[in-house]
Motif scaffolding. Structure first.
Motif, PDB file in Angstrom:
ATOM      1  N   GLY A 169     -20.651 -30.387  39.596  1.00 41.93           N
ATOM      2  CA  GLY A 169     -20.991 -31.526  40.446  1.00 41.93           C
ATOM      3  C   GLY A 169     -20.527 -31.326  41.881  1.00 41.93           C
TER       4      GLY A 169
ATOM      5  N   THR B 116     -18.169 -29.237  34.341  1.00 40.49           N
ATOM      6  CA  THR B 116     -19.033 -30.295  34.863  1.00 40.49           C
ATOM      7  C   THR B 116     -18.543 -30.781  36.215  1.00 40.49           C
ATOM      8  OG1 THR B 116     -19.554 -30.988  32.601  1.00 40.49           O
ATOM      9  CG2 THR B 116     -20.028 -32.562  34.367  1.00 40.49           C
TER      10      THR B 116
ATOM     11  N   VAL C 209     -27.275 -25.089  38.047  1.00 38.00           N
ATOM     12  CA  VAL C 209     -27.153 -25.903  36.831  1.00 38.00           C
ATOM     13  C   VAL C 209     -27.521 -25.075  35.602  1.00 38.00           C
ATOM     14  CG1 VAL C 209     -28.087 -27.887  35.584  1.00 38.00           C
ATOM     15  CG2 VAL C 209     -27.590 -28.083  38.026  1.00 38.00           C
TER      16      VAL C 209
ATOM     17  N   ILE D 298     -27.035 -34.474  34.845  1.00 34.70           N
ATOM     18  CA  ILE D 298     -27.162 -33.155  35.460  1.00 34.70           C
ATOM     19  C   ILE D 298     -27.699 -32.135  34.462  1.00 34.70           C
ATOM     20  CG2 ILE D 298     -25.825 -31.196  36.357  1.00 34.70           C
ATOM     21  CD1 ILE D 298     -24.040 -33.205  37.784  1.00 34.70           C
TER      22      ILE D 298
ATOM     23  N   LEU E  84     -22.711 -28.617  43.541  1.00 34.58           N
ATOM     24  CA  LEU E  84     -24.036 -29.150  43.869  1.00 34.58           C
ATOM     25  C   LEU E  84     -23.978 -30.038  45.111  1.00 34.58           C
ATOM     26  CD1 LEU E  84     -25.422 -30.089  40.333  1.00 34.58           C
ATOM     27  CD2 LEU E  84     -26.168 -28.205  41.799  1.00 34.58           C
TER      28      LEU E  84
END
Length: 209
Positions: free
Chosen positions: A159, A155, A189, A124, A162
Motif C-alpha cells: 500500500g 500488504t 500488486v 488491492i 503504491l
C-alpha cells in the motif's frame, strides 16, 4: 550467449529481460485504456483491469502471451462476470468515500476511516485474485481478505509503495500517467500477490493455468 538466435543467458539475460518491462508496461497500459473505452468507460473498467492483471501474471510466470489477442480474449470472457466480481467492491469503496467526505471534521470520520482502510487493503488484491484463481465472486473476495490478513506487512508495504508510485507520477512526472498508470502499480500488486498466494495451502483453490 548461445546459438544462432543470439540468446543471452545468466545475469545479462536477466538484465535484458528487465529492460523489456518499460515497453511492455506501456503496451499494456494502452491496451487497458482501449479496453476501458471499449466498454463505455464504466462497464469497461472492470474487464480491462482483470485482463491487464491476467497478462501481467502470464509475463511474471515467464510466459509469452500474445498481448493484443490475449487481452481481448480475457476482456470478452470477463466483461459480464467482472462487473460483479470487481465492479461491486469498487462501488462499495465509493460508498466509504462518500461517508468519509460527509463526516469530515467529525469523530464519525475516524469510525468510517478505519474500516475503509481495512477494506482497501483487501481490495488491492481482488484483481490479482481474479487473474490467479477461477472462483466465484464471494470466494474471490474471501481470498483477497485472507491475503491481506495472512501477510499484513507485505500488504502495508504494498500500500505504501503504491501510494508513493502514484503520487510520484501525479505530482513529479504526470507525463508518465497515460503510459504507466495503472500498468506499473498493477505489476507491483501482481508481484506481491504471487508471493502471498504462494503461502496458501495448495488444496485451498485451483489457480488458472
Amino acid at each position: 550467449m548461445s546459438g544462432p538466435g543470439l540468446v543471452v543467458d545468466g545475469r545479462f539475460g536477466r538484465f535484458y529481460r528487465l529492460l523489456d518491462w518499460p515497453l511492455r508496461l506501456v503496451g499494456l497500459n494502452l491496451l487497458w485504456l482501449a479496453g476501458v473505452l471499449a466498454g463505455g468507460v464504466v462497464a469497461g473498467f472492470s474487464p480491462a483491469t482483470v485482463a491487464l492483471f491476467a497478462l501481467l501474471r502470464a509475463y511474471l510466470r515467464g510466459g509469452s502471451p500474445r498481448a493484443w489477442h490475449d487481452f481481448w480474449l480475457h476482456w470478452r470472457a470477463e466483461f459480464c462476470r467482472s462487473q460483479l466480481r470487481l465492479g461491486v467492491p469498487l462501488l462499495t469503496l465509493w460508498v466509504f468515500l462518500f461517508y468519509l467526505l460527509a463526516a469530515r471534521g467529525t469523530p464519525v470520520a475516524l469510525a468510517v476511516a478505519v474500516p475503509a482502510v481495512v477494506y482497501l487493503a483487501a481490495l488491492i488484491y481482488v484483481p490479482a485474485v481474479l487473474a490467479h484463481f477461477d472462483v466465484p465472486a464471494t470466494v474471490a473476495w474471501r481470498i483477497a481478505a485472507l491475503a491481506a490478513w495472512r501477510a499484513p506487512l507485505w500488504t502495508l508495504g504494498l500500500g505504501s509503495a503504491l501510494a508513493v508510485l502514484v503520487m510520484a507520477m501525479v505530482y513529479a512526472l504526470p507525463v508518465a500517467i497515460p503510459f504507466f498508470l495503472p500498468s506499473a502499480p498493477a505489476a507491483l500488486v501482481t508481484l506481491v500477490a504471487a508471493r502471498v498466494f504462494g503461502t496458501f495451502p495448495t488444496s485451498t483453490h485451483s489457480p488458472h493455468r
